[in-house]
Design a protein around this motif. Structure first.
Motif, PDB file in Angstrom:
ATOM      1  N   SER A 266       0.810  -1.140   0.121  1.00 32.27           N
ATOM      2  CA  SER A 266      -0.032   0.146  -0.042  1.00 32.27           C
ATOM      3  C   SER A 266       0.877   1.362   0.119  1.00 32.27           C
ATOM      4  N   ARG A 267       2.338   1.170   0.188  1.00 36.23           N
ATOM      5  CA  ARG A 267       2.978   2.344   0.270  1.00 36.23           C
ATOM      6  C   ARG A 267       3.543   2.659  -1.171  1.00 36.23           C
TER       7      ARG A 267
ATOM      8  N   HIS B 117       0.711  -6.889 -13.725  1.00 36.98           N
ATOM      9  CA  HIS B 117       0.552  -7.337 -12.605  1.00 36.98           C
ATOM     10  C   HIS B 117      -0.471  -6.544 -11.710  1.00 36.98           C
ATOM     11  N   TRP B 118      -0.146  -5.326 -11.920  1.00 36.81           N
ATOM     12  CA  TRP B 118      -0.699  -4.531 -11.006  1.00 36.81           C
ATOM     13  C   TRP B 118      -1.940  -3.548 -11.491  1.00 36.81           C
ATOM     14  N   GLY B 119      -2.024  -3.569 -12.621  1.00 33.12           N
ATOM     15  CA  GLY B 119      -3.263  -2.886 -13.299  1.00 33.12           C
ATOM     16  C   GLY B 119      -2.791  -1.369 -13.418  1.00 33.12           C
ATOM     17  N   ASP B 120      -3.601  -0.509 -13.848  1.00 35.66           N
ATOM     18  CA  ASP B 120      -3.033   1.156 -13.976  1.00 35.66           C
ATOM     19  C   ASP B 120      -3.075   1.711 -12.877  1.00 35.66           C
ATOM     20  N   ARG B 121      -1.978   2.253 -12.466  1.00 43.34           N
ATOM     21  CA  ARG B 121      -1.605   3.242 -11.330  1.00 43.34           C
ATOM     22  C   ARG B 121      -0.892   4.470 -11.626  1.00 43.34           C
ATOM     23  N   ARG B 122      -1.107   5.363 -10.907  1.00 47.09           N
ATOM     24  CA  ARG B 122      -0.323   6.579 -11.002  1.00 47.09           C
ATOM     25  C   ARG B 122       1.162   6.279 -10.707  1.00 47.09           C
ATOM     26  N   VAL B 123       2.024   6.908 -11.615  1.00 37.84           N
ATOM     27  CA  VAL B 123       3.410   6.816 -11.515  1.00 37.84           C
ATOM     28  C   VAL B 123       4.165   7.598 -12.153  1.00 37.84           C
ATOM     29  N   ALA B 124       5.433   8.042 -11.537  1.00 38.44           N
ATOM     30  CA  ALA B 124       6.377   9.258 -11.983  1.00 38.44           C
ATOM     31  C   ALA B 124       7.593   8.401 -12.518  1.00 38.44           C
ATOM     32  N   VAL B 125       8.281   8.667 -13.672  1.00 38.94           N
ATOM     33  CA  VAL B 125       9.540   7.904 -14.124  1.00 38.94           C
ATOM     34  C   VAL B 125      10.432   8.835 -14.321  1.00 38.94           C
ATOM     35  N   ALA B 126      11.490   9.194 -13.515  1.00 43.43           N
ATOM     36  CA  ALA B 126      12.488   9.991 -13.858  1.00 43.43           C
ATOM     37  C   ALA B 126      13.765   9.489 -14.515  1.00 43.43           C
ATOM     38  N   ARG B 127      14.383  10.495 -15.293  1.00 45.48           N
ATOM     39  CA  ARG B 127      15.479  10.028 -15.935  1.00 45.48           C
ATOM     40  C   ARG B 127      16.576  11.109 -16.060  1.00 45.48           C
TER      41      ARG B 127
ATOM     42  N   VAL C 182       8.755   5.764  -9.700  1.00 50.93           N
ATOM     43  CA  VAL C 182       7.971   5.837  -8.201  1.00 50.93           C
ATOM     44  C   VAL C 182       6.625   5.828  -8.562  1.00 50.93           C
ATOM     45  N   ILE C 183       5.818   4.714  -8.032  1.00 52.57           N
ATOM     46  CA  ILE C 183       4.631   4.092  -8.170  1.00 52.57           C
ATOM     47  C   ILE C 183       3.751   3.979  -7.078  1.00 52.57           C
ATOM     48  N   GLU C 184       2.310   4.502  -7.117  1.00 54.30           N
ATOM     49  CA  GLU C 184       1.652   4.429  -6.032  1.00 54.30           C
ATOM     50  C   GLU C 184       1.320   2.988  -5.713  1.00 54.30           C
ATOM     51  N   GLY C 185       1.161   2.820  -4.305  1.00 58.34           N
ATOM     52  CA  GLY C 185       0.914   1.627  -3.719  1.00 58.34           C
ATOM     53  C   GLY C 185      -0.659   1.222  -3.973  1.00 58.34           C
ATOM     54  N   ARG C 186      -0.938  -0.052  -3.771  1.00 53.26           N
ATOM     55  CA  ARG C 186      -2.211  -0.275  -3.824  1.00 53.26           C
ATOM     56  C   ARG C 186      -3.403   0.184  -3.130  1.00 53.26           C
ATOM     57  N   LYS C 187      -4.242   0.640  -3.465  1.00 54.30           N
ATOM     58  CA  LYS C 187      -5.727   1.098  -2.913  1.00 54.30           C
ATOM     59  C   LYS C 187      -6.696   0.154  -2.389  1.00 54.30           C
TER      60      LYS C 187
ATOM     61  N   LYS D 166      -9.804  -0.344  -3.041  1.00 51.48           N
ATOM     62  CA  LYS D 166     -10.731  -0.787  -3.883  1.00 51.48           C
ATOM     63  C   LYS D 166     -10.422  -0.535  -5.442  1.00 51.48           C
ATOM     64  N   GLN D 167      -8.614  -0.637  -5.546  1.00 45.28           N
ATOM     65  CA  GLN D 167      -8.053  -0.508  -6.887  1.00 45.28           C
ATOM     66  C   GLN D 167      -8.310  -1.688  -7.414  1.00 45.28           C
ATOM     67  N   HIS D 168      -8.657  -1.460  -8.715  1.00 46.19           N
ATOM     68  CA  HIS D 168      -8.809  -2.645  -9.703  1.00 46.19           C
ATOM     69  C   HIS D 168      -7.451  -3.158 -10.076  1.00 46.19           C
ATOM     70  N   THR D 169      -7.218  -4.503 -10.200  1.00 47.41           N
ATOM     71  CA  THR D 169      -6.016  -4.945 -10.640  1.00 47.41           C
ATOM     72  C   THR D 169      -6.351  -6.019 -11.709  1.00 47.41           C
ATOM     73  N   ARG D 170      -5.558  -6.090 -12.722  1.00 47.28           N
ATOM     74  CA  ARG D 170      -5.836  -7.115 -13.776  1.00 47.28           C
ATOM     75  C   ARG D 170      -5.666  -8.328 -13.417  1.00 47.28           C
TER      76      ARG D 170
END
Length: 234
Positions: free
Chosen positions: A158-159, A180-190, A223-228, A230-234
């Motif tokens: 969840s973190r 594996h986790w479905g669509d989640r908010r993410v930030a990808v830094a380069r 950096v990706i959000e943890g599971r909520k 009621k989050q839908h997962t695939r």
């Protein structure tokens, strides 16, 4: 407060992750004052030392010679030498060598001193737009064996999660996370703190599409959000 270099002390020194101006004044003093610097790559560290006008003996200390180097370095410390351990970039021990050396020094009742500074995982986290109050750093995902199991285990975390990835596997890793986790908010830094620094934010599916349309270059932090609940997962 002036800090004198202490004999028989191991200093764990953070170095810049890209922008050389991120070196701290304390790190400069420590690197210039110790008897020996144990470096992940002596060539990379010499570039930094040359920039700082510091000349010090260097010893290579990296993953493949770590087991052999640790007894040597601990013995040097016992004899009264002051030693700084550095990696190519960032904080030693975070997906880079130093853990075995620090543990051996602690077990030998030697003084171990942190010299904080830059860290790619924290730099990416604080500008990600995702919750920073609780997070889990996972480093690099397994490339082959154990990868699927790791992804399945982390599906319930969840973190906010932070990962490192190379340009050669970034697309595959984001795709695996989506599957594996479905669509989640993410930030990808380069290339954090460097000339071509970039941060992609959005849903996993959106960032993945943008990445597919570009040519991956440089080192990445995810950096990706943890599971909520009621989050839908695939």
């Amino acid at each position: 407060m002036s800090e004198a270099i202490q004999p028989g002390t191991l200093y764990v020194v953070s170095t810049p992750i890209g922008n050389l101006e991120d070196i701290t004044l304390r790190a400069i003093k420590i690197l210039g004052g110790v008897d020996l610097i144990a470096a992940e790559d002596t060539r990379t560290t010499k570039v930094l030392l040359d920039h700082l006008a510091i000349t010090k003996p260097l010893m290579s200390y990296y993953a493949h010679n770590e087991a052999r180097r640790v007894p040597e370095l601990v013995e040097r410390l016992k004899q009264g030498a002051s030693v700084a351990v550095v990696t190519d970039a960032g904080t030693p021990g975070i997906s880079d060598p130093s853990f075995l050396l620090v543990r051996a020094a602690v077990n030998a009742d030697l003084r171990v001193v942190p010299v904080p500074g830059a860290s790619a995982l924290l730099a990416a986290l604080v500008v990600s737009g995702l919750p920073c109050d609780r997070f889990a750093f996972e480093g690099f995902l397994p490339v082959k064996k154990g990868r699927k199991t790791k992804l399945q285990t982390l599906k319930h975390e969840s973190r906010t999660m932070i990962f490192y990835e190379s340009p050669f596997r970034i697309e595959r890793t984001l795709r695996d996370m989506y599957e594996h986790w479905g669509d989640r908010r993410v930030a990808v830094a380069r290339e954090l703190t460097k000339k071509f620094e970039e941060m992609q934010r959005g849903m996993l599916s959106e960032v993945l599409e943008r990445l597919r349309a570009s040519t991956p270059r440089g080192e990445y932090v995810i950096v990706i959000e943890g599971r909520k609940e009621k989050q839908h997962t695939r």
